[in-house]
Motif scaffolding. Structure first.
Motif, PDB file in Angstrom:
ATOM      1  N   LYS A   1      13.002  21.776   7.738  1.00  0.00           N
ATOM      2  CA  LYS A   1      13.888  22.858   6.888  1.00  0.00           C
ATOM      3  C   LYS A   1      13.012  23.522   5.809  1.00  0.00           C
ATOM      4  O   LYS A   1      13.162  24.601   5.632  1.00  0.00           O
ATOM      5  CB  LYS A   1      14.877  21.803   6.108  1.00  0.00           C
ATOM      6  CG  LYS A   1      16.108  21.761   6.884  1.00  0.00           C
ATOM      7  CD  LYS A   1      17.046  21.236   5.952  1.00  0.00           C
ATOM      8  CE  LYS A   1      18.432  20.848   6.713  1.00  0.00           C
ATOM      9  NZ  LYS A   1      19.180  19.814   6.298  1.00  0.00           N
ATOM     10  N   LEU A   2      12.101  22.599   5.225  1.00  0.00           N
ATOM     11  CA  LEU A   2      11.251  23.488   4.163  1.00  0.00           C
ATOM     12  C   LEU A   2      10.183  24.410   5.025  1.00  0.00           C
ATOM     13  O   LEU A   2      10.006  25.701   4.496  1.00  0.00           O
ATOM     14  CB  LEU A   2      10.013  22.284   3.792  1.00  0.00           C
ATOM     15  CG  LEU A   2      10.461  21.355   2.655  1.00  0.00           C
ATOM     16  CD1 LEU A   2       9.386  20.219   2.281  1.00  0.00           C
ATOM     17  CD2 LEU A   2      11.084  22.163   1.512  1.00  0.00           C
ATOM     18  N   SER A   3       9.925  24.242   6.137  1.00  0.00           N
ATOM     19  CA  SER A   3       8.925  25.052   6.811  1.00  0.00           C
ATOM     20  C   SER A   3       9.662  26.650   7.153  1.00  0.00           C
ATOM     21  O   SER A   3       9.188  27.515   7.365  1.00  0.00           O
ATOM     22  CB  SER A   3       8.308  24.558   7.931  1.00  0.00           C
ATOM     23  OG  SER A   3       9.077  24.392   9.014  1.00  0.00           O
TER      24      SER A   3
ATOM     25  N   ASN B   1       4.765  25.159  -2.920  1.00  0.00           N
ATOM     26  CA  ASN B   1       5.416  26.126  -4.215  1.00  0.00           C
ATOM     27  C   ASN B   1       4.332  26.658  -4.911  1.00  0.00           C
ATOM     28  O   ASN B   1       4.660  27.176  -6.006  1.00  0.00           O
ATOM     29  CB  ASN B   1       6.311  25.259  -4.795  1.00  0.00           C
ATOM     30  CG  ASN B   1       7.666  24.959  -3.987  1.00  0.00           C
ATOM     31  OD1 ASN B   1       7.944  25.681  -2.993  1.00  0.00           O
ATOM     32  ND2 ASN B   1       8.443  24.017  -4.041  1.00  0.00           N
TER      33      ASN B   1
ATOM     34  N   LYS C   1      13.103  16.927   7.364  1.00  0.00           N
ATOM     35  CA  LYS C   1      13.117  17.696   6.042  1.00  0.00           C
ATOM     36  C   LYS C   1      11.775  18.614   5.852  1.00  0.00           C
ATOM     37  O   LYS C   1      12.295  19.595   5.559  1.00  0.00           O
ATOM     38  CB  LYS C   1      12.688  16.582   4.923  1.00  0.00           C
ATOM     39  CG  LYS C   1      14.000  15.457   4.585  1.00  0.00           C
ATOM     40  CD  LYS C   1      13.668  14.733   3.737  1.00  0.00           C
ATOM     41  CE  LYS C   1      14.854  13.925   3.437  1.00  0.00           C
ATOM     42  NZ  LYS C   1      14.891  12.609   2.777  1.00  0.00           N
ATOM     43  N   LEU C   2      10.871  18.273   6.934  1.00  0.00           N
ATOM     44  CA  LEU C   2       9.556  19.242   6.878  1.00  0.00           C
ATOM     45  C   LEU C   2      10.047  20.381   7.653  1.00  0.00           C
ATOM     46  O   LEU C   2       9.716  21.499   7.092  1.00  0.00           O
ATOM     47  CB  LEU C   2       8.534  18.747   7.613  1.00  0.00           C
ATOM     48  CG  LEU C   2       7.739  17.706   6.913  1.00  0.00           C
ATOM     49  CD1 LEU C   2       6.373  17.136   7.888  1.00  0.00           C
ATOM     50  CD2 LEU C   2       7.024  18.624   5.504  1.00  0.00           C
TER      51      LEU C   2
ATOM     52  N   GLU D   1       5.843  19.742  -0.986  1.00  0.00           N
ATOM     53  CA  GLU D   1       6.677  20.831  -1.644  1.00  0.00           C
ATOM     54  C   GLU D   1       5.859  21.390  -2.768  1.00  0.00           C
ATOM     55  O   GLU D   1       5.868  22.505  -3.120  1.00  0.00           O
ATOM     56  CB  GLU D   1       7.789  19.790  -2.265  1.00  0.00           C
ATOM     57  CG  GLU D   1       8.737  19.758  -0.910  1.00  0.00           C
ATOM     58  CD  GLU D   1      10.232  19.420  -1.675  1.00  0.00           C
ATOM     59  OE1 GLU D   1      10.574  18.444  -1.938  1.00  0.00           O
ATOM     60  OE2 GLU D   1      11.148  20.538  -1.873  1.00  0.00           O
TER      61      GLU D   1
ATOM     62  N   LYS E   1      11.511  27.640   5.587  1.00  0.00           N
ATOM     63  CA  LYS E   1      11.913  28.602   4.197  1.00  0.00           C
ATOM     64  C   LYS E   1      10.328  29.222   3.675  1.00  0.00           C
ATOM     65  O   LYS E   1      10.253  29.902   2.689  1.00  0.00           O
ATOM     66  CB  LYS E   1      12.410  27.871   2.877  1.00  0.00           C
ATOM     67  CG  LYS E   1      13.813  27.592   3.083  1.00  0.00           C
ATOM     68  CD  LYS E   1      14.365  27.229   1.900  1.00  0.00           C
ATOM     69  CE  LYS E   1      14.789  25.746   2.066  1.00  0.00           C
ATOM     70  NZ  LYS E   1      15.011  24.582   0.948  1.00  0.00           N
ATOM     71  N   SER E   2       9.260  28.929   4.389  1.00  0.00           N
ATOM     72  CA  SER E   2       8.025  29.234   3.801  1.00  0.00           C
ATOM     73  C   SER E   2       7.099  29.617   4.990  1.00  0.00           C
ATOM     74  O   SER E   2       6.758  28.974   6.042  1.00  0.00           O
ATOM     75  CB  SER E   2       7.224  28.066   3.023  1.00  0.00           C
ATOM     76  OG  SER E   2       6.129  28.363   2.870  1.00  0.00           O
TER      77      SER E   2
END
Ligand code: NAP
Length: 234
Positions: free
Chosen positions: A42-44, A23, A39-40, A19, A46-47
């Protein structure tokens, strides 16, 4: 854009590091062990600058296959930072001498010590092409020989002490390629490994480690330090 590969990215410090770097202007290749790291994923979503790759650092085949696929990560075959974070500390490691479990000890060494070496070997060609040229090994105060106070945890402490030696050997060898190695104690963190009573959150450690990664180290600068940059005793 700078690129970083982070191992053991599923949770704990690895996830906090993903993260932090994603960011802050890095293209992050997050190497995870779990088949479906929620979790990864979900993060991926958004990016655009977070790529996921499955990699078991204890397996030659898995690490070589990840390196083989590296070209597809839109980083022009260049890796600025290799951050070896994946690690284990099995319950059995708390046993005293009488109950040492050698299978667990071998497994621990394969992940904590040979994992970073295996990964450095496989990704070296890409690191040589990168600008930053940094290998950041997540070590531990438990790997310090001169400050050792424990009477057990043989597997874990010995695996991190050997990782420290590996960091020195690699620094000697990779000086010619202008690659800098640091071995970082991340602090005692409230993660699955560190437990609830630990001193700090993994996000605090990730902040410190990010600042270290942004520094311009000279090749002869000290290798072993904590996440705040305080030099550790070998
Ligand atoms: N926590 C502390 O207080 C502390 C103190 C000093 C040093 N450290 C070091 O800091 C690093 C991160 O620790 P942590 O507290 O975040 O631990 P953690 O919460 O247990 O996370 C460890 C990560 O390593 C991954 N991993 C385990 N075996 C692997 C393998 N064979 N291949 C690839 N990944 C693997 C795990 O994947 P799965 O989730 O899929 O199992 C997990 O993502 C470790 O190197 C640890 O030794 C921690």
């Amino acid at each position: 854009m700078k690129s970083i590969l982070i191992t053991g990215a599923d949770k704990g410090l690895g996830l906090s590091l993903v993260e932090k770097f994603a960011n802050n202007g890095y293209c992050v290749i997050a190497a995870h062990l779990e088949e479906s790291p929620e979790k990864l994923i979900k993060l991926s979503e958004k990016s655009n600058f977070l790529k996921l790759i499955r990699m078991d650092v204890s397996s030659d085949e898995s690490v070589l296959s990840a390196a083989h696929n590296f070209e597809q990560y839109d980083v022009d075959g260049k890796l600025d930072i290799l951050l070896n974070n994946a690690g284990v500390h099995f319950e059995e490691s708390y046993a005293s001498l009488e109950d040492v479990n050698f299978n667990i000890a071998l497994k621990t060494h394969n992940i904590n010590t040979l994992g970073p070496l295996r990964t450095a070997k496989a990704f070296l060609p890409f690191l040589k092409e990168g600008e930053k040229k940094l290998i950041l090994n997540i070590s531990s105060e438990a790997g310090s020989l001169s400050d050792c106070w424990r009477e057990k945890e043989f597997d874990y402490c010995m695996s991190k002490a050997a990782l420290n030696m590996q960091s020195i050997l690699l620094q000697n060898y990779l000086k010619k390629d202008r690659i800098k190695i640091i071995a970082v104690h991340p602090g005692w963190m409230r993660t699955d490994m560190g437990g609830l009573k630990a001193d700090i959150d993994s996000t605090e450690s990730a902040e410190g480690i990010f600042s270290l990664a942004e520094k311009d180290f000279a090749l002869n600068d000290p290798i072993y330090m904590d996440y705040k940059g305080k030099i550790m005793h070998w």
